[in-house]
Design a protein around this motif. Structure first.
Motif, PDB file in Angstrom:
ATOM      1  N   LEU A 226       0.827  -1.217   0.000  1.00 43.62           N
ATOM      2  CA  LEU A 226       0.000   0.000   0.000  1.00 43.62           C
ATOM      3  C   LEU A 226       0.858   1.263   0.000  1.00 43.62           C
ATOM      4  N   VAL A 234      -2.640   7.380   5.092  1.00 41.39           N
ATOM      5  CA  VAL A 234      -3.747   6.600   4.506  1.00 41.39           C
ATOM      6  C   VAL A 234      -3.523   5.113   4.757  1.00 41.39           C
ATOM      7  N   LYS A 237      -4.411   4.330   8.280  1.00 43.06           N
ATOM      8  CA  LYS A 237      -5.871   4.335   8.504  1.00 43.06           C
ATOM      9  C   LYS A 237      -6.494   3.026   8.037  1.00 43.06           C
ATOM     10  N   ILE A 238      -6.031   2.534   6.884  1.00 46.69           N
ATOM     11  CA  ILE A 238      -6.542   1.256   6.355  1.00 46.69           C
ATOM     12  C   ILE A 238      -6.198   0.123   7.328  1.00 46.69           C
ATOM     13  N   LEU A 241      -8.297   0.331  10.514  1.00 48.50           N
ATOM     14  CA  LEU A 241      -9.701   0.002  10.234  1.00 48.50           C
ATOM     15  C   LEU A 241      -9.892  -1.516  10.232  1.00 48.50           C
ATOM     16  N   VAL A 242      -8.997  -2.206   9.506  1.00 45.64           N
ATOM     17  CA  VAL A 242      -9.087  -3.672   9.427  1.00 45.64           C
ATOM     18  C   VAL A 242      -8.777  -4.294  10.793  1.00 45.64           C
TER      19      VAL A 242
END
Length: 401
Positions: A226, A234, A237-238, A241-242
């Motif tokens: 990523l 970013v 954040k991903i 979140l997961v």
């Protein structure tokens, strides 16, 4: 009687201090360039931290492709996450493949640059080595960090650092206070659970806990993929979140997350996120109890910052490691008081006057490999120049007058 003078040896190539993964990586890259070297190692084996100071159930936290040394990968038969014993066997075959033979039981007492001769002088208990090049490969984890906590001297049970912890079998049916909630603290707590001990883990500082894998892929691998396409904030954040979806909110269990995201924090400070291999499930069901900071150690246990007091049979210090460079490298301001290069990655591998450092990137074996390749190339270009000059000098014929 006077003390006997140390034996002096002029090294044809660089002196490498430390025969862990960092020292071996530089040695292998130098051997590819046909540059000779001498490795000095304080212990009696290669990778002594791995061989003598790791617990039995340790596995690599990252998939093997992220933990390979330069020029030679892991055997295909190794699993995705090799055990400590497999990693040690890989390093032994690596040393054998590149014909690396360290000088063992050679603890460096001092090393300094002699301006008159323009050589590095490295002294051990019985020898003195001289070379134009010095490679510091003792790394970030040379010595255990042993904190002083009020009351420790009065504790009636055993106190041990994780560097001497082998297995939870020694602590069966005991209440054990584990001080520290990084990867070591978390994994030791899990190991204690599996041996019917009752671990109480102190989480004084904030820490990111991430699943080791997401959707069947390595979390670290996903993060690196990523990062090629998205800004680091970013990516974080991903990941978070997961993680919240998979592990839940760790704040509810006493594990507080830092405000900075896990990958940004790792790159900025070197603080590694904890990769979950079952610890969170044990915390959720109460088998690992999370405690706030310790206020004081008592004769039979500990008092905590939140006012609780508990009895313990043993204390394990999962308080990490530190560099020992300032204790032996003299007259050099390339390192901080903490023994880390002042220049941050990726430029911290080269100092002045032939000084090099490897294993101080806070980026694991990938960082080590990156620096080892650069160091070998840099030394090899200088070494060839010196060799060519020596050959030219040796071919000069002086005619009689």
């Amino acid at each position: 009687m006077g003390s006997c003078k140390p034996q002096q040896e002029h090294v044809h190539g660089p002196i490498i201090i430390g025969a862990g993964p960092s020292g071996l990586a530089v040695a292998a890259c130098l051997s590819e360039h046909k540059v000779p070297f001498v490795i000095l190692e304080r212990s009696n084996c290669i990778a002594s931290l791995w061989q003598h100071k790791t617990y039995d159930r340790l596995k690599l936290h990252l998939p093997k492709q992220f933990c390979e040394l330069p020029l030679k990968g892991f055997p295909h038969t190794f699993p995705k996450y090799p055990t400590k014993y497999q990693f040690i066997s890989y390093m032994e075959s690596y040393a054998s493949h590149f014909n690396i033979h360290p000088r063992f039981n050679q603890t460096v007492q001092t090393a300094h640059f002699d301006k008159a001769s323009k050589l590095w002088l490295v002294r051990t208990h019985n020898s003195e080595f001289l070379s134009p090049w010095l490679v510091v490969a003792t790394g970030e984890n040379a010595e255990p960090v042993l904190p002083r906590i009020h009351g420790m001297d009065h504790f009636s049970g055993s106190i041990a650092h994780t560097s001497v912890y082998k297995s939870g079998s020694e602590y069966r049916n005991q209440n054990v206070l584990v001080i520290g909630c990084g990867n070591s603290g978390m994994e030791v707590s899990l190991d204690l659970c599996r041996h019917n001990a009752s671990p109480y883990m102190v989480a004084r500082n904030t820490v990111h806990v991430l699943p080791r894998e997401m959707f069947g892929f390595s979390t670290f691998g996903i993060a690196m993929a990523l990062y090629k396409w998205f800004p680091i904030k970013v990516v974080d954040k991903i990941l978070l979140l997961v993680t919240n979806f998979m592990l839940g909110n760790t704040n509810h269990y006493g594990i507080k997350r830092p405000k900075t995201g896990p990958i940004e924090l790792k790159l900025a400070t070197g603080k590694t996120p904890v990769l979950d291999v079952g610890q969170v499930a044990q915390i959720k069901c109460g088998n690992i109890k999370v405690m706030e900071g310790v206020k004081q150690i008592t004769r039979n246990g500990a008092k905590f910052m939140d006012g609780q007091e508990k009895e313990f049979d043993a204390i394990i210090l999962a308080t990490g490691y530190k560099s020992n460079v300032p204790t032996w490298l003299k007259g050099c301001d390339f390192f901080t008081e903490d023994g880390m290069p002042k220049t941050p990655f990726p430029h911290g591998w080269k100092g002045e006057q032939g000084l090099y450092t490897v294993g101080f990137t806070r980026r694991g074996i990938q960082g080590t490999s990156c620096d080892a390749i650069k160091i070998a190339e840099d030394i090899a270009s200088q070494w060839r120049t010196v060799e060519n000059k020596n050959q030219c000098d040796s071919h000069i014929i002086v005619l009689p007058s």
